[in-house]
Motif scaffolding. Structure first.
Motif, PDB file in Angstrom:
ATOM      1  N   THR B  70       0.817  -1.212   0.000  1.00 33.82           N
ATOM      2  CA  THR B  70       0.000   0.000   0.000  1.00 33.82           C
ATOM      3  C   THR B  70       0.854   1.266   0.000  1.00 33.82           C
ATOM      4  OG1 THR B  70      -0.089  -0.123   2.405  1.00 33.82           O
ATOM      5  CG2 THR B  70      -1.938  -1.093   1.199  1.00 33.82           C
ATOM      6  N   GLY B  71       2.112   1.131   0.379  1.00 34.98           N
ATOM      7  CA  GLY B  71       2.997   2.307   0.468  1.00 34.98           C
ATOM      8  C   GLY B  71       3.249   2.935  -0.898  1.00 34.98           C
ATOM      9  N   ASP B  72       3.705   4.165  -0.865  1.00 35.08           N
ATOM     10  CA  ASP B  72       3.974   4.901  -2.097  1.00 35.08           C
ATOM     11  C   ASP B  72       5.332   4.463  -2.658  1.00 35.08           C
ATOM     12  OD1 ASP B  72       4.432   6.659  -4.115  1.00 35.08           O
ATOM     13  OD2 ASP B  72       4.082   8.478  -2.918  1.00 35.08           O
ATOM     14  N   PRO B  73       5.345   3.947  -3.892  1.00 35.63           N
ATOM     15  CA  PRO B  73       6.629   3.497  -4.456  1.00 35.63           C
ATOM     16  C   PRO B  73       7.659   4.624  -4.583  1.00 35.63           C
ATOM     17  CG  PRO B  73       4.885   3.443  -6.130  1.00 35.63           C
ATOM     18  CD  PRO B  73       4.230   3.698  -4.814  1.00 35.63           C
ATOM     19  N   GLU B  74       7.159   5.867  -4.655  1.00 37.90           N
ATOM     20  CA  GLU B  74       8.105   6.981  -4.778  1.00 37.90           C
ATOM     21  C   GLU B  74       8.868   7.236  -3.489  1.00 37.90           C
ATOM     22  OE1 GLU B  74       8.576   7.849  -7.647  1.00 37.90           O
ATOM     23  OE2 GLU B  74       6.710   7.585  -8.772  1.00 37.90           O
ATOM     24  N   ASP B  75       8.396   6.640  -2.394  1.00 38.69           N
ATOM     25  CA  ASP B  75       9.031   6.872  -1.099  1.00 38.69           C
ATOM     26  C   ASP B  75      10.327   6.086  -0.892  1.00 38.69           C
ATOM     27  OD1 ASP B  75       7.151   8.623  -0.356  1.00 38.69           O
ATOM     28  OD2 ASP B  75       6.035   7.264   0.973  1.00 38.69           O
ATOM     29  N   ALA B  76      10.653   5.212  -1.807  1.00 44.72           N
ATOM     30  CA  ALA B  76      11.873   4.422  -1.637  1.00 44.72           C
ATOM     31  C   ALA B  76      13.077   5.363  -1.568  1.00 44.72           C
ATOM     32  CB  ALA B  76      12.037   3.447  -2.789  1.00 44.72           C
ATOM     33  N   GLY B  91      22.664   6.582 -19.099  1.00 47.12           N
ATOM     34  CA  GLY B  91      22.289   6.342 -20.489  1.00 47.12           C
ATOM     35  C   GLY B  91      21.484   5.066 -20.662  1.00 47.12           C
ATOM     36  N   CYS B  92      21.502   4.193 -19.633  1.00 52.81           N
ATOM     37  CA  CYS B  92      20.703   2.975 -19.691  1.00 52.81           C
ATOM     38  C   CYS B  92      19.239   3.323 -19.438  1.00 52.81           C
ATOM     39  CB  CYS B  92      21.145   1.995 -18.606  1.00 52.81           C
ATOM     40  SG  CYS B  92      22.257   0.740 -19.225  1.00 52.81           S
ATOM     41  N   CYS B  93      18.383   2.683 -20.168  1.00 56.13           N
ATOM     42  CA  CYS B  93      16.968   2.835 -19.905  1.00 56.13           C
ATOM     43  C   CYS B  93      16.650   1.959 -18.703  1.00 56.13           C
ATOM     44  CB  CYS B  93      16.209   2.377 -21.145  1.00 56.13           C
ATOM     45  SG  CYS B  93      14.441   2.460 -20.958  1.00 56.13           S
ATOM     46  N   ARG B  94      16.187   2.585 -17.634  1.00 62.24           N
ATOM     47  CA  ARG B  94      15.968   1.812 -16.412  1.00 62.24           C
ATOM     48  C   ARG B  94      14.584   2.063 -15.809  1.00 62.24           C
ATOM     49  NH1 ARG B  94      18.755   3.710 -11.091  1.00 62.24           N
ATOM     50  NH2 ARG B  94      20.704   2.921 -11.904  1.00 62.24           N
ATOM     51  N   LEU B  95      13.901   0.973 -15.510  1.00 62.74           N
ATOM     52  CA  LEU B  95      12.617   1.070 -14.835  1.00 62.74           C
ATOM     53  C   LEU B  95      12.794   0.490 -13.436  1.00 62.74           C
ATOM     54  CD1 LEU B  95      11.794   1.452 -17.801  1.00 62.74           C
ATOM     55  CD2 LEU B  95       9.753   0.091 -17.353  1.00 62.74           C
ATOM     56  N   VAL B  96      12.412   1.279 -12.432  1.00 69.61           N
ATOM     57  CA  VAL B  96      12.561   0.800 -11.060  1.00 69.61           C
ATOM     58  C   VAL B  96      11.176   0.551 -10.468  1.00 69.61           C
ATOM     59  CG1 VAL B  96      13.378   1.363  -8.732  1.00 69.61           C
ATOM     60  CG2 VAL B  96      14.747   2.007 -10.732  1.00 69.61           C
ATOM     61  N   PHE B  97      10.994  -0.632  -9.926  1.00 71.26           N
ATOM     62  CA  PHE B  97       9.721  -0.992  -9.306  1.00 71.26           C
ATOM     63  C   PHE B  97       9.949  -1.201  -7.814  1.00 71.26           C
ATOM     64  CE2 PHE B  97       9.818  -2.244 -13.673  1.00 71.26           C
ATOM     65  CZ  PHE B  97       8.596  -1.816 -14.164  1.00 71.26           C
ATOM     66  N   VAL B  98       9.084  -0.597  -7.029  1.00 68.70           N
ATOM     67  CA  VAL B  98       9.209  -0.722  -5.587  1.00 68.70           C
ATOM     68  C   VAL B  98       8.027  -1.543  -5.095  1.00 68.70           C
ATOM     69  CG1 VAL B  98       9.306   0.537  -3.399  1.00 68.70           C
ATOM     70  CG2 VAL B  98      10.452   1.455  -5.439  1.00 68.70           C
ATOM     71  N   ASP B  99       8.320  -2.682  -4.534  1.00 71.34           N
ATOM     72  CA  ASP B  99       7.281  -3.617  -4.092  1.00 71.34           C
ATOM     73  C   ASP B  99       6.234  -3.842  -5.186  1.00 71.34           C
ATOM     74  OD1 ASP B  99       8.475  -4.068  -1.598  1.00 71.34           O
ATOM     75  OD2 ASP B  99       7.561  -2.257  -0.771  1.00 71.34           O
ATOM     76  N   GLY B 100       6.725  -3.937  -6.400  1.00 68.87           N
ATOM     77  CA  GLY B 100       5.851  -4.306  -7.510  1.00 68.87           C
ATOM     78  C   GLY B 100       5.318  -3.165  -8.338  1.00 68.87           C
ATOM     79  N   ARG B 101       5.485  -1.919  -7.844  1.00 67.87           N
ATOM     80  CA  ARG B 101       4.906  -0.808  -8.601  1.00 67.87           C
ATOM     81  C   ARG B 101       5.967   0.178  -9.077  1.00 67.87           C
ATOM     82  NH1 ARG B 101       1.143   1.352  -4.612  1.00 67.87           N
ATOM     83  NH2 ARG B 101       2.896   0.643  -3.364  1.00 67.87           N
TER      84      ARG B 101
END
Lengths: 251, 455
Positions: B70-76, B91-101
């Motif tokens: 339920t937490g906000d993934p931006e809070d990591a 320069g790498c395309c990077r997607l970061v997911f925090v607890d799935g989001r």
């Protein structure tokens, strides 16, 4: 530096060394020659601390200490080096990392600072030059895919970097072509010094024509049956080992 | 119909979350999700009679239901993300997911290359391109693997990577899945779909990491990879979550003519870990390479199931898995290669080598070749052993004490699987990860630090 007295060693229940006596002082180069199966490699391995060799009698003192009481790594740290007859391949272990880890283990043992990466590379490059060794070998896993000659050069290169006090070279000359033999010999000669002793275990005289030994010993059936100077090696080359054994038995 | 108490909470959760799941208004997607949850309801968790789950019990997963974070993934914390990401260059395309989001703040949607689209799966499911619609859920969810169905039902984020004809990724696409452990019993269902059109080339890194010890979590991942003719996809999976993480994942691959798929899997983390990789070489002259390395210690349990189907003539597969087990760890390797009747001139090789460092470990390894064609070249084998005594003596004779010698040789055993990794930052991260987990490595400073070792 090294005193071996009445050394008896068994391997798998079979007595291989049957009373070896040998004294080696700093600055000396000793050659131990003998036919196959005489116990030469057993002697080299026992001195380096390989497991599976049972000492049933006698003693070995190194710089006044009981060498046989030390673990293999303690002997290495105390300055004993064995150049392997068959250098072992270590897949995935980087040659440079391995050598630096070895050098630092010894330095730590002596209470010295670990060598910096830069100082280490400088040392390595210097030593490589003497042996005409390809620098690319440093980046490869230890001995993996090395030719027979490259493996032997690598042993002498390690010796040159680790600077032991007592070096035991087990059949380092076997399987070398002429160029490799010359490089290995010049590597050995470059390390001769008043503080260092060397024991060259060999079957042939060929290395000894490049590295003149101070003493030559003939090992036969687990005993040193004759000792002499470098002329003994030439005699063996001409007449073989058989005569020496009989002569000793008669005397 | 009786629903097991372990399954019921997931059905309930699905009813609750259904409207909010991405693409909830799209009938075709709703249908896929409904079918998937029904499949999960009918199958339930794997039982003791499931041959595919003979050595891996999922009971610890069933005892307590997991739920979405339920937490906000931006809070990591930036520092946590940076530490887990490793030495990824700019320069790498990077997607970061925090607890799935997805955390947009921590992600960098750099230009992934001409003709390459990298989208968060959530966005892709909300506005699905035709290619996604054609392939999503088509390969995952085989019989005997109910977790993929569970993922399909709940999938709400991950990545959609689409390469058009002849397109290629200039840098690897880095997908970082972080488990924070800041909420108890969190489940996430990461979903990745890679579509590589004719003659395209993709490098993808799917990377799972844990921020700290934290509470229990469950990563239930599904990756589908589609290779059109002549396409080349290298998929690197790095799995190093914390010791309270359950990681169950499947990678489903569909290959067309002359395509080349490489899977490189490094499994170092997690408590209970299961990876299934299924490759279908459905057209002539396809090639796949599956490489895996694992290091399990303590009470870690790692299970690798791979299946390679040679369906058409002239395909090549090469599989090598190497693992180290220490402490009371348990390992399972089950590699099936099926050469179908039409698949003449198949070339299939498979090996699994295990190094056991403790008398309390157990490995069950089962390489399996099933050949229904007569003109093929196939081999398989498994080894289980200890460190070589002559190698140990060689190191000790150079002054390296036994403990360090063991660590160095163990590192070397696994390092052989990293020598071919072409992404240097990834290779270094993995070498560090391995070195840091070896007992005795403390006396080997800089182990795995390639730059220092060879500069």
């Amino acid at each position: 530096m090294l005193q071996i007295a009445d050394l008896h060693v068994r391997v798998d229940g079979k007595e291989i060394l049957k009373g070896v006596d040998l004294e080696v002082s700093a600055g000396e180069v000793h050659a131990i020659m003998g036919p196959n199966g005489s116990g030469k490699s057993t002697l080299a391995h026992v001195l380096a601390g390989r497991e599976g060799y049972e000492v049933t009698r006698g003693e070995v003192r190194y710089e006044g200490r009981d060498l046989l009481a030390l673990a293999a790594e303690e002997r290495a740290c105390a300055g004993v080096f064995l150049a392997f007859q068959y250098p072992v391949e270590l897949p995935g272990v980087n040659n440079t990392y391995f050598l630096r880890a070895a050098l630092n283990a010894m330095r730590r043992h002596r209470g010295e600072e670990e060598i910096s990466a830069m100082a280490f590379m400088k040392l390595v490059r210097e030593r490589l030059r003497v042996l005409h060794m390809d620098q690319a070998l440093l980046k490869r896993p230890v001995n993996v895919g090395f030719s027979g000659g490259e493996k032997k050069r690598n042993e002498i290169f390690q010796m040159a970097v680790l600077e032991p006090r007592l070096a035991i070279l087990d059949e380092t000359d076997s399987g070398l072509d002429i160029d490799a033999l010359r490089d290995v010999a010049s590597g050995v000669n470059a390390l001769r010094s008043a503080e260092r002793a060397m024991v060259l275990v060999t079957h042939y005289q060929r290395l000894l024509s490049h590295v003149a030994p101070d003493f030559v010993h003939v090992l036969n059936d687990g005993r040193i049956v004759k000792s002499g100077d470098h002329k003994l090696a030439l005699h063996l080359e001409e007449y073989g080992y058989a005569g020496v054994g009989e002569e000793a038995a008669l005397s | 119909m009786n629903v097991s108490p372990a399954v019921a909470p997931y059905l309930e959760s699905f009813r609750e979350r259904r409207p909010a799941l991405p693409g909830g208004s799209l009938p075709w997607l709703r249908q896929i999700r409904e079918a998937a949850i029904a499949q999960f309801r009918d199958r339930g968790f794997p039982g003791p009679r499931d041959e595919d789950w003979k050595y891996t019990r999922t009971a610890p997963l069933e005892r307590q239901p997991f739920r979405a974070a339920t937490g906000d993934p931006e809070d990591a914390a930036d520092a946590d993300v940076a530490r887990c990401a490793g030495r990824v260059p700019a320069g790498c395309c990077r997607l970061v997911f925090v607890d799935g989001r997805l955390s947009r703040a921590h992600s960098a949607f750099e230009d992934p290359g001409d003709g390459v689209v990298v989208t968060a799966m959530r966005d892709a499911l909300e506005r699905p391109p035709e290619a996604l619609r054609r392939h999503f859920g088509r390969y995952a969810g085989r019989e005997g693997f109910p977790f993929a169905a569970l993922n399909t039902a709940f999938a709400d984020d991950g990545a959609f990577i689409h390469l058009q004809r002849r397109a290629s990724t200039p840098h690897p696409v880095h997908l970082l899945f972080l488990s924070t452990g800041r909420e108890p019993d969190v489940v996430s269902h990461p979903r990745v779909l890679v579509i590589a059109e004719v003659a395209s080339r993709a490098l993808v890194v799917e990377h799972y990491a844990g921020v700290g010890a934290g509470s229990r979590c469950f990563n239930n991942a599904v990756t589908e990879v589609v290779l059109e003719s002549g396409a080349c996809v290298e998929h690197y999976k790095v799995q190093l979550e914390g010791e309270s993480t359950y990681h169950i994942a499947s990678i489903e691959v569909q290959q067309a003519e002359n395509s080349h798929f490489t899977s490189h899997l490094t499994s170092l983390g997690g408590r209970l870990v299961r990876h299934d990789i299924n490759v279908r070489m459905a057209a002539p002259h396809a090639r796949c390479d599956l490489q895996g390395l694992y290091l399990a210690s303590g009470r870690q349990h790692m299970d690798f199931h791979t299946r390679i189907d040679h369906l058409e003539p002239g395909c090549t597969s090469n599989e090598v898995y190497k693992g180290v087990l220490d402490g009371r760890a348990r390992g399972v390797f089950n590699g099936r290669v099926l050469v179908h009747p039409d698949a003449q001139k198949s070339d299939a090789h498979q090996a699994n080598d295990n190094l056991l460092l403790s008398p309390h470990v157990e490995i069950d390894t089962k390489p399996q070749l099933e050949i229904h064609a007569d003109d093929v070249k196939c081999s398989h084998g498994a080894t289980v052993g200890q460190l070589d005594e002559s190698m140990l003596f060689y190191l000790r004779a150079r002054g390296i004490e036994e403990r360090s010698a063991r660590a160095l040789l163990t590192f070397g055993f696994l390092e052989q699987m990293l020598e071919t990794v072409p992404i240097s930052w990834l290779r270094e991260s993995l070498e560090h990860g391995i070195a840091g987990r070896l007992p005795g490595a403390a006396d080997l400073p800089g182990l795995g630090d390639r730059e220092e070792a060879t500069s």
